[in-house]
Design an enzyme around this catalytic site. Structure first.
Site, PDB file in Angstrom:
ATOM      1  N   PRO A   1     -24.585  13.347 -61.536  1.00  0.00           N
ATOM      2  CA  PRO A   1     -24.785  11.926 -61.254  1.00  0.00           C
ATOM      3  C   PRO A   1     -23.488  11.145 -61.408  1.00  0.00           C
ATOM      4  O   PRO A   1     -22.902  11.120 -62.479  1.00  0.00           O
ATOM      5  CB  PRO A   1     -25.819  11.500 -62.299  1.00  0.00           C
ATOM      6  CG  PRO A   1     -26.510  12.749 -62.690  1.00  0.00           C
ATOM      7  CD  PRO A   1     -25.471  13.816 -62.594  1.00  0.00           C
ATOM      8  N   GLU A   2     -23.039  10.544 -60.315  1.00  0.00           N
ATOM      9  CA  GLU A   2     -21.880   9.656 -60.346  1.00  0.00           C
ATOM     10  C   GLU A   2     -22.401   8.247 -60.047  1.00  0.00           C
ATOM     11  O   GLU A   2     -23.609   8.018 -60.060  1.00  0.00           O
ATOM     12  CB  GLU A   2     -20.857  10.097 -59.290  1.00  0.00           C
ATOM     13  CG  GLU A   2     -20.468  11.567 -59.419  1.00  0.00           C
ATOM     14  CD  GLU A   2     -19.456  12.013 -58.374  1.00  0.00           C
ATOM     15  OE1 GLU A   2     -18.689  11.164 -57.886  1.00  0.00           O
ATOM     16  OE2 GLU A   2     -19.438  13.207 -58.044  1.00  0.00           O
TER      17      GLU A   2
ATOM     18  N   ARG B   1     -29.045  20.952 -69.199  1.00  0.00           N
ATOM     19  CA  ARG B   1     -27.916  21.467 -69.977  1.00  0.00           C
ATOM     20  C   ARG B   1     -27.624  20.691 -71.261  1.00  0.00           C
ATOM     21  O   ARG B   1     -26.650  20.997 -71.951  1.00  0.00           O
ATOM     22  CB  ARG B   1     -26.680  21.526 -69.068  1.00  0.00           C
ATOM     23  CG  ARG B   1     -26.807  22.649 -68.062  1.00  0.00           C
ATOM     24  CD  ARG B   1     -25.690  22.638 -67.054  1.00  0.00           C
ATOM     25  NE  ARG B   1     -24.409  22.936 -67.652  1.00  0.00           N
ATOM     26  CZ  ARG B   1     -23.275  22.961 -66.966  1.00  0.00           C
ATOM     27  NH1 ARG B   1     -23.292  22.715 -65.666  1.00  0.00           N
ATOM     28  NH2 ARG B   1     -22.146  23.233 -67.549  1.00  0.00           N
TER      29      ARG B   1
ATOM     30  N   ARG C   1     -11.264  21.347 -61.922  1.00  0.00           N
ATOM     31  CA  ARG C   1     -12.497  21.150 -61.151  1.00  0.00           C
ATOM     32  C   ARG C   1     -12.405  21.823 -59.792  1.00  0.00           C
ATOM     33  O   ARG C   1     -11.330  21.854 -59.193  1.00  0.00           O
ATOM     34  CB  ARG C   1     -12.754  19.649 -60.899  1.00  0.00           C
ATOM     35  CG  ARG C   1     -12.727  18.807 -62.105  1.00  0.00           C
ATOM     36  CD  ARG C   1     -14.020  18.915 -62.873  1.00  0.00           C
ATOM     37  NE  ARG C   1     -13.837  18.486 -64.247  1.00  0.00           N
ATOM     38  CZ  ARG C   1     -13.674  17.228 -64.606  1.00  0.00           C
ATOM     39  NH1 ARG C   1     -13.658  16.302 -63.708  1.00  0.00           N
ATOM     40  NH2 ARG C   1     -13.524  16.926 -65.865  1.00  0.00           N
TER      41      ARG C   1
ATOM     42  N   LYS D   1     -21.146   5.278 -65.138  1.00  0.00           N
ATOM     43  CA  LYS D   1     -22.236   6.243 -64.906  1.00  0.00           C
ATOM     44  C   LYS D   1     -23.324   6.114 -65.959  1.00  0.00           C
ATOM     45  O   LYS D   1     -24.146   7.032 -66.112  1.00  0.00           O
ATOM     46  CB  LYS D   1     -21.675   7.671 -64.906  1.00  0.00           C
ATOM     47  CG  LYS D   1     -20.631   7.928 -63.836  1.00  0.00           C
ATOM     48  CD  LYS D   1     -19.965   9.288 -63.982  1.00  0.00           C
ATOM     49  CE  LYS D   1     -18.759   9.420 -63.069  1.00  0.00           C
ATOM     50  NZ  LYS D   1     -17.966  10.638 -63.339  1.00  0.00           N
TER      51      LYS D   1
END
Length: 293
Positions: free
Chosen positions: A2-3, A127, A280, A58
């Site tokens: 989620p950004e 997670r 990344r 966020k």
DNA sequence: CACTTGACCTGTCCGC
DNA sequence: TGCGGACAGGTCAAGT
């Protein structure tokens, strides 16, 4: 993942669904996901009414009538999913049933808020990186997370000149690392960093000092455009992300580089590559985005 | 101070 | 079929 666009979508969904509801009960199974003491929960959460939902970077801020707020960060696999009291009316009339939501709670459910009308809000997080925290409303801005946060890229008052200034102290960073750093600009993550850099024809490993002012201006325009398009698409769903109504986002159907490695670049036809930048996975076109270290 | 790397977690996929 | 390891990627702490 989620950004900004995903969190904005969740915020808008919650605004439609839970404002005005009274919290009757809360259950949780993982302390790190909900690190609050029982006295605060009893005094400032149970019995409180939801006044409004806002977003900063966020993070989602659920303001309560008790003077406290629930601050939520979804991190990578978090979800905030609303389920109404009647199982055959989870989404309102005419909305397709979603098996994921129908199965809630599941093994990823960390916190369950039950409202007085028996509807529920599930905070799921496979997670366990995300968190939901009960904080006095006036102290929200003093949380370390908010203290370090840069400006909102979609604010009406945020312009090209402001954007340039945010990079002034990051001349030695790679541009992608600077974009992902939340103290530069709030809300940009891996998906939209790749998308915006492709749009501006900038190599993700380029050092900030090597970029011309007009390149940063193009990046500013591309970034805002991408974020707005993504919000219009309900965000991006790779694996976990869903809106407050349990719906997936569709932005990845129109993504230009993200998760398109091995496929042709829409601009030049060259094969999109996946490389590693700032730790990344990074998607880019080596023809359109020339490296200038 | 600027900048990079590893830790936090779990589920999935890949090679053997 | 099982098993180890790489990978996913947002932030924070600890390192250079």
């Amino acid at each position: 993942m989620p950004e900004l666009p995903e969190v904005e979508t969740v915020k808008r969904g919650l605004n439609k669904r839970i404002v005005g509801k009274v919290i009757a009960d809360v259950t949780y199974d993982w302390p790190k996901s909900f690190p609050n003491n029982k006295a605060d929960i009893t005094n400032f959460l149970i019995g409180a009414r939801v006044k409004g939902i806002s977003r900063r970077g966020k993070a989602i801020i659920i303001t309560l009538s008790s003077g406290y707020a629930l601050v939520v960060h979804l991190k990578m696999t978090g979800q905030l999913v609303y389920v109404s009291a009647k199982s055959n009316d989870r989404f309102g009339a005419g909305h397709p049933t979603d098996s994921l939501v129908a199965a809630l709670p599941d093994t990823s459910t960390r916190v369950t808020l039950r409202f007085s009308d028996e509807s529920k809000l599930y905070f799921n997080d496979q997670r366990k990186f995300g968190w939901m925290r009960l904080v006095p409303r006036q102290l929200v801005d003093e949380l370390p997370f908010f203290q370090l946060l840069g400006p909102e890229p979609l604010d009406d008052t945020f312009n090209e000149s402001d954007f340039q200034k945010r990079f002034a102290r990051r001349q030695n960073s790679m541009i992608k690392a600077a974009l992902l750093n939340q103290s530069t600009i709030a809300g940009v993550g891996n998906i939209y960093a790749d998308e915006a850099l492709w749009g501006a024809k900038i190599h993700p490993r380029s050092r900030v000092r090597m970029l011309h002012a007009n390149e940063l201006n193009t990046l500013f325009t591309e970034l805002r455009d991408i974020l707005q398009k993504a919000i219009a698409s309900g965000g991006s769903t790779d694996k976990n992300y869903v809106s407050a109504d349990g719906k997936k986002g569709s932005y990845l159907q129109i993504a230009r580089v993200f998760r398109r490695d091995g496929q042709p670049c829409y601009r030049c036809g060259n094969t999109i590559e996946k490389i590693r930048v700032a730790g990344r996975g990074t998607h880019m076109c080596s023809v359109c985005q020339k490296e200038r270290p």
